[in-house]
Design a protein around this motif. Structure first.
Motif, short mmCIF file in Angstrom:
data_model
loop_
_atom_site.label_atom_id
_atom_site.label_comp_id
_atom_site.label_asym_id
_atom_site.label_seq_id
_atom_site.Cartn_x
_atom_site.Cartn_y
_atom_site.Cartn_z
N PHE A 303 31.20 23.27 52.92
CA PHE A 303 31.63 24.19 51.88
C PHE A 303 32.29 25.40 52.53
CE2 PHE A 303 27.77 22.71 49.20
CZ PHE A 303 28.43 21.51 48.94
N THR A 304 33.27 25.97 51.84
CA THR A 304 33.94 27.19 52.28
C THR A 304 34.07 28.13 51.10
OG1 THR A 304 35.21 26.01 53.97
CG2 THR A 304 36.00 28.19 53.33
N LEU A 305 33.67 29.37 51.29
CA LEU A 305 33.79 30.41 50.28
C LEU A 305 34.95 31.33 50.67
CD1 LEU A 305 32.72 31.97 47.77
CD2 LEU A 305 31.26 33.26 49.35
N ALA A 306 35.86 31.57 49.73
CA ALA A 306 37.02 32.42 49.99
C ALA A 306 37.05 33.55 48.97
CB ALA A 306 38.32 31.62 49.91
N LEU A 307 37.22 34.78 49.46
CA LEU A 307 37.33 35.97 48.61
C LEU A 307 38.65 36.66 48.92
CD1 LEU A 307 33.70 37.42 48.94
CD2 LEU A 307 34.61 35.98 47.11
N SER A 308 39.35 37.07 47.88
CA SER A 308 40.66 37.71 48.04
C SER A 308 40.72 38.97 47.19
CB SER A 308 41.79 36.75 47.63
OG SER A 308 43.04 37.40 47.64
N ALA A 309 41.35 40.01 47.73
CA ALA A 309 41.52 41.27 46.99
C ALA A 309 42.84 41.90 47.38
CB ALA A 309 40.38 42.23 47.27
N MET A 310 43.51 42.50 46.40
CA MET A 310 44.79 43.18 46.64
C MET A 310 44.89 44.38 45.71
SD MET A 310 48.10 43.85 45.54
CE MET A 310 48.54 42.61 44.35
N ILE A 311 45.32 45.52 46.25
CA ILE A 311 45.48 46.73 45.45
C ILE A 311 46.77 47.42 45.84
CG2 ILE A 311 44.10 48.11 47.06
CD1 ILE A 311 43.19 49.77 44.65
N ASN A 312 47.51 47.89 44.84
CA ASN A 312 48.71 48.68 45.05
C ASN A 312 48.45 50.05 44.44
OD1 ASN A 312 51.45 49.83 44.11
ND2 ASN A 312 52.02 48.24 45.57
N HIS A 313 48.35 51.07 45.27
CA HIS A 313 47.95 52.41 44.81
C HIS A 313 49.00 53.06 43.91
CE1 HIS A 313 44.31 52.54 47.30
NE2 HIS A 313 45.02 51.90 48.21
N PRO A 314 50.29 53.09 44.27
CA PRO A 314 51.25 53.76 43.38
C PRO A 314 51.37 53.10 42.01
CG PRO A 314 52.17 53.47 45.58
CD PRO A 314 50.92 52.67 45.53
N LYS A 315 51.29 51.76 41.95
CA LYS A 315 51.42 51.04 40.68
C LYS A 315 50.08 50.88 39.96
CE LYS A 315 55.40 48.35 42.27
NZ LYS A 315 55.94 46.99 42.49
N ASN A 316 49.00 51.29 40.61
CA ASN A 316 47.67 51.18 40.01
C ASN A 316 47.37 49.74 39.60
OD1 ASN A 316 45.17 52.21 39.24
ND2 ASN A 316 45.85 52.69 37.17
N GLN A 317 47.66 48.79 40.51
CA GLN A 317 47.40 47.37 40.26
C GLN A 317 46.30 46.89 41.19
OE1 GLN A 317 51.15 45.37 40.85
NE2 GLN A 317 51.96 45.98 38.86
N PHE A 318 45.47 46.01 40.64
CA PHE A 318 44.36 45.46 41.42
C PHE A 318 44.17 44.00 41.03
CE2 PHE A 318 39.81 44.46 41.94
CZ PHE A 318 39.70 44.65 43.30
N LYS A 319 44.04 43.14 42.04
CA LYS A 319 43.81 41.72 41.82
C LYS A 319 42.64 41.25 42.67
CE LYS A 319 48.73 40.84 41.00
NZ LYS A 319 49.93 40.07 41.47
N LEU A 320 41.80 40.44 42.09
CA LEU A 320 40.61 39.93 42.78
C LEU A 320 40.53 38.43 42.57
CD1 LEU A 320 38.00 40.65 44.36
CD2 LEU A 320 36.84 40.80 42.14
N GLY A 321 40.23 37.70 43.64
CA GLY A 321 40.13 36.25 43.56
C GLY A 321 38.89 35.74 44.27
N CYS A 322 38.36 34.64 43.77
CA CYS A 322 37.21 33.99 44.38
C CYS A 322 37.43 32.49 44.35
CB CYS A 322 35.93 34.35 43.61
SG CYS A 322 34.43 33.57 44.27
N GLY A 323 37.26 31.86 45.50
CA GLY A 323 37.51 30.42 45.60
C GLY A 323 36.38 29.71 46.30
N PHE A 324 36.22 28.42 45.96
CA PHE A 324 35.17 27.59 46.56
C PHE A 324 35.80 26.25 46.92
CE2 PHE A 324 31.26 24.95 46.35
CZ PHE A 324 30.54 25.65 47.30
N ILE A 325 35.66 25.87 48.18
CA ILE A 325 36.26 24.65 48.70
C ILE A 325 35.17 23.70 49.17
CG2 ILE A 325 37.95 23.70 50.31
CD1 ILE A 325 38.97 26.61 50.64
N ILE A 326 35.28 22.45 48.78
CA ILE A 326 34.38 21.41 49.25
C ILE A 326 35.21 20.39 50.03
CG2 ILE A 326 32.75 19.59 48.60
CD1 ILE A 326 32.14 21.09 46.08
N GLY A 327 34.81 20.11 51.24
CA GLY A 327 35.55 19.18 52.07
C GLY A 327 36.39 19.85 53.12
#
Length: 327
Positions: A303-327
Motif C-alpha cells: 500500500f502507498t499513501l499519497a498526500l498533496s497540497a498546493m497554495i497560491n497566496h496572491p490568488k488565495n487558492q488552496f488545493k488538497l489531495g489524498c490518494g491511496f494506491i494498492i499494488g
C-alpha cells in the motif's frame, strides 16, 4: 516541443498519483578510444533533455484518488483508478500495460503498449517498439468525445554518439494541417551534449498559413549536477539539477516566453527517507505558488499513501489531495 499536445473540449484525464513509467534509454557499453579514454555514449533524446530536473518536481493533484494495480503476468498489468474532485467530474478509468519479450537491455523490453480509458470512451494510448537496434518508433493517440483529438508518431534514430528524431503530429491531409518537429542531439564530449530543434506547423488556424520555430539546446552533466538549456524563437528554458546527497536532490527551472513577455522561475526538492519508506517533494515558484507531495509506503503491505497540497497566496487558492494506491 518534443511532444505535441492538442487541446480538447472534454475534461482532461486526472493526473496520476505517480508519473507514467518512463522507458530508460538504452546505454551502449562504454567504448575505449585508441588513447585509452572513455568514448562518448548516446546522449538520449531532446525530449529528455531536462528530465533529471523535471523528475524532482512534484506531481500535485486535488481531491481523492484510489488506484489498484494488478499484475496478471510478467508481461501484462492492469489498473483501476477512481477520482473524486471538485474541479473535474468524478470518474473511473481503466488502464492496461503490456510489455513484450524483445529484451533490449536488463531494463528494457519491447514492444510496449499502454493506455487508459473511461466509461465515456475517452482513450489515451501509447505504442512503443524497437524496430531495429538503432531505430525506435512511438505512436500516441488521444480520443475525446468519440473524436480523434490528437495523434503523434515519433521515430528516433540512435547512433553511437547522437540521436536524431522526427515527430509528426495530427497530420490532416484533407484539411491541410499538422505539425512536424525535427531533433538532433550530439554528444560532443563525455559531459557536454549540444542539439538543435526545428518545429514547423501549417494549417488554416496558423497566421500566414504556416510557421517555423528554430531552437538550439545544450546539456552539461557532471558527477553530481546537470545543467541544461533551450534557446529559440519561442523563448528560453533553463534547468539545473543538483544531487546534494543520496537522499536529497534539488531542481531549479526558468521558463521565459518571448511572445507573452513573461518569465516563471521555479525551484523544487526531493527528500527520501529510506528507513521510513517516505518520499517528500516540494516546489515554490515566482508566482508564489507553494506545493508539496508526500508518498508513504505502508510496508510490509503493498500500500502507498499519497498526500498533496498546493497554495497560491496572491490568488488565495488552496488545493488538497489524498490518494491511496494498492499494488
Amino acid at each position: 516541443m518534443g511532444n505535441i499536445h492538442a487541446s480538447s473540449p472534454g475534461a482532461a484525464p486526472p493526473p496520476p498519483l505517480h508519473p507514467p513509467p518512463t522507458l530508460l534509454t538504452p546505454t551502449p557499453e562504454e567504448k575505449k578510444s585508441e588513447n585509452g579514454e572513455a568514448a562518448t555514449d548516446n546522449p538520449g533524446t531532446m525530449e529528455d533533455l531536462h528530465k533529471k530536473c523535471k523528475d524532482v518536481f512534484p506531481v500535485m493533484f486535488e481531491g481523492g484518488k484510489f488506484m489498484l494495480n494488478k499484475g496478471l503476468s510478467n508481461h501484462f498489468q492492469v489498473s483501476h483508478t477512481i477520482n473524486f474532485s471538485t474541479l473535474q467530474p468524478p470518474g473511473y478509468r481503466f488502464g492496461a500495460t503490456f510489455v513484450g519479450t524483445q529484451q533490449v537491455s536488463p531494463s528494457e523490453a519491447y514492444p510496449v503498449m499502454l493506455g487508459d480509458i473511461d466509461p465515456s470512451g475517452n482513450l489515451n494510448a501509447n505504442i512503443i517498439h524497437q524496430v531495429s537496434p538503432h531505430l525506435r518508433a512511438k505512436f500516441v493517440a488521444q480520443i475525446q468525445q468519440s473524436k480523434w483529438q490528437a495523434t503523434q508518431l515519433t521515430m528516433d534514430w540512435r547512433g553511437s554518439d547522437f540521436t536524431s528524431s522526427l515527430t509528426l503530429g495530427s497530420i490532416d491531409i484533407i484539411n491541410g494541417s499538422g505539425v512536424a518537429v525535427m531533433h538532433y542531439l550530439q554528444q560532443v564530449t563525455k559531459k557536454l551534449a549540444l542539439g538543435t530543434e526545428l518545429a514547423y506547423q501549417y494549417g488554416s488556424q496558423v497566421p500566414g498559413g504556416h510557421i517555423a520555430v528554430h531552437s538550439i539546446a545544450g546539456r552539461y552533466t557532471s558527477d553530481n549536477f546537470t545543467a541544461s538549456g533551450t534557446l529559440g524563437g519561442a523563448g528560453i528554458h533553463l534547468c539545473y539539477f543538483q544531487k546534494a546527497t543520496e537522499q536529497l536532490q534539488f531542481g531549479v527551472e526558468l521558463e521565459t516566453s518571448l511572445r507573452m513577455q513573461e518569465s516563471v522561475a521555479s525551484m523544487a526538492y526531493q527528500l527520501e527517507i529510506p528507513k521510513a519508506n517516505t518520499v517528500f517533494r516540494g516546489t515554490l515558484d515566482s508566482n508564489w505558488t507553494v506545493g508539496a507531495v508526500m508518498e508513504k509506503k505502508l510496508m510490509p503491505l503493498p500500500f502507498t499513501l499519497a498526500l498533496s497540497a498546493m497554495i497560491n497566496h496572491p490568488k488565495n487558492q488552496f488545493k488538497l489531495g489524498c490518494g491511496f494506491i494498492i499494488g
